[in-house]
Design an enzyme around this catalytic site. Sequence first.
Site, PDB file in Angstrom:
ATOM      1  N   ASN A 194       0.807  -1.230   0.000  1.00  0.00           N
ATOM      2  CA  ASN A 194       0.000   0.000   0.000  1.00  0.00           C
ATOM      3  C   ASN A 194       0.833   1.270   0.000  1.00  0.00           C
ATOM      4  O   ASN A 194       0.418   2.298   0.509  1.00  0.00           O
ATOM      5  CB  ASN A 194      -0.969   0.015   1.196  1.00  0.00           C
ATOM      6  CG  ASN A 194      -1.875  -1.194   1.180  1.00  0.00           C
ATOM      7  OD1 ASN A 194      -2.359  -1.581   0.111  1.00  0.00           O
ATOM      8  ND2 ASN A 194      -2.069  -1.821   2.320  1.00  0.00           N
ATOM      9  N   ARG A 195       2.039   1.181  -0.526  1.00  0.00           N
ATOM     10  CA  ARG A 195       2.938   2.340  -0.632  1.00  0.00           C
ATOM     11  C   ARG A 195       3.400   2.891   0.716  1.00  0.00           C
ATOM     12  O   ARG A 195       3.901   4.000   0.786  1.00  0.00           O
ATOM     13  CB  ARG A 195       2.301   3.468  -1.462  1.00  0.00           C
ATOM     14  CG  ARG A 195       1.997   3.053  -2.924  1.00  0.00           C
ATOM     15  CD  ARG A 195       3.299   2.674  -3.632  1.00  0.00           C
ATOM     16  NE  ARG A 195       3.128   2.358  -5.052  1.00  0.00           N
ATOM     17  CZ  ARG A 195       3.081   1.110  -5.538  1.00  0.00           C
ATOM     18  NH1 ARG A 195       3.145   0.064  -4.740  1.00  0.00           N
ATOM     19  NH2 ARG A 195       2.998   0.927  -6.831  1.00  0.00           N
ATOM     20  N   LEU A 196       3.225   2.077   1.792  1.00  0.00           N
ATOM     21  CA  LEU A 196       3.723   2.533   3.103  1.00  0.00           C
ATOM     22  C   LEU A 196       5.141   1.981   3.297  1.00  0.00           C
ATOM     23  O   LEU A 196       5.406   1.144   4.167  1.00  0.00           O
ATOM     24  CB  LEU A 196       2.785   2.088   4.224  1.00  0.00           C
ATOM     25  CG  LEU A 196       1.402   2.736   4.196  1.00  0.00           C
ATOM     26  CD1 LEU A 196       0.599   2.343   5.435  1.00  0.00           C
ATOM     27  CD2 LEU A 196       1.527   4.273   4.149  1.00  0.00           C
TER      28      LEU A 196
END
Length: 217
Positions: A194-196
């Site tokens: 999730n692009r974290l």
Amino acid sequence: MNTTSDVANLRREYTLLGLRREQLSPDPFVQFQLWFEESVRVAGSDEPNAMTLATASRDGRPSARVVLLKAYGSNGFVFFTNYESRKAKQLAENPFAALNFYWPWLERQIEIEGTIERVTREESEKYFNRRPKGSRLGAIASRQSEIIPNRDILERRLAELAATYAQTDPPTPEIWGGYRLAADRFEFWQGRENRLHDRFCYVQTGEKEWRIDRLSP
Ligand SMILES: Cc1cc2nc3c(=O)[nH]c(=O)nc-3n(C[C@H](O)[C@H](O)[C@H](O)COP(=O)(O)O)c2cc1C
């Protein structure tokens, strides 16, 4: 081409690994070595030592290209090139540079920033003489970054050099050699879901002291 190509569907999730502060060495050079050695083990025939080198002109206009890392340690990161190339001209005007490694096979990126100096002549000669003969002759034949009218010129120069040095070793060209980037900032990036992503930045605060900060992805 007068239209824009939509490549917005090209995407990948990063799920392989994570990075926590407790896993990090207090010494960024040790951390680099851990990641580099792991990358070499996993890379197969890819080139884990390929890195993007960004340089900038005196007035700050940047340019970037890939070069190969040939040595590293706490005194810096070494690559070899032509001392009259575009990158070399920029480095003569502006010694600040950045390196970037992207290893998709580990979903990792490392950014390294610092200042660049030439290595000693002795170091350049030592590495030059370890290169295969064809690469040595190629380095002599090419005036890197200059405009040339055609490929034939290069092939002819190479053939002449091969004849000249058929029985002997060619000398290291004066205009060819190494640079060492002395690092004062590192970032270790691990892709996450999730692009974290996990990002840790090392900034030099003393001769052998580094502050480590987690950065928002
Ligand atoms: C995988 C890869 C490795 C390369 N390694 C080097 C290198 O070690 N030294 C070098 O001078 N150029 C290397 N090149 C070529 C450079 O990317 C670049 O074309 C060349 O150095 C001229 O750059 P400049 O005109 O900005 O100075 C490599 C290119 C690739 C794609």
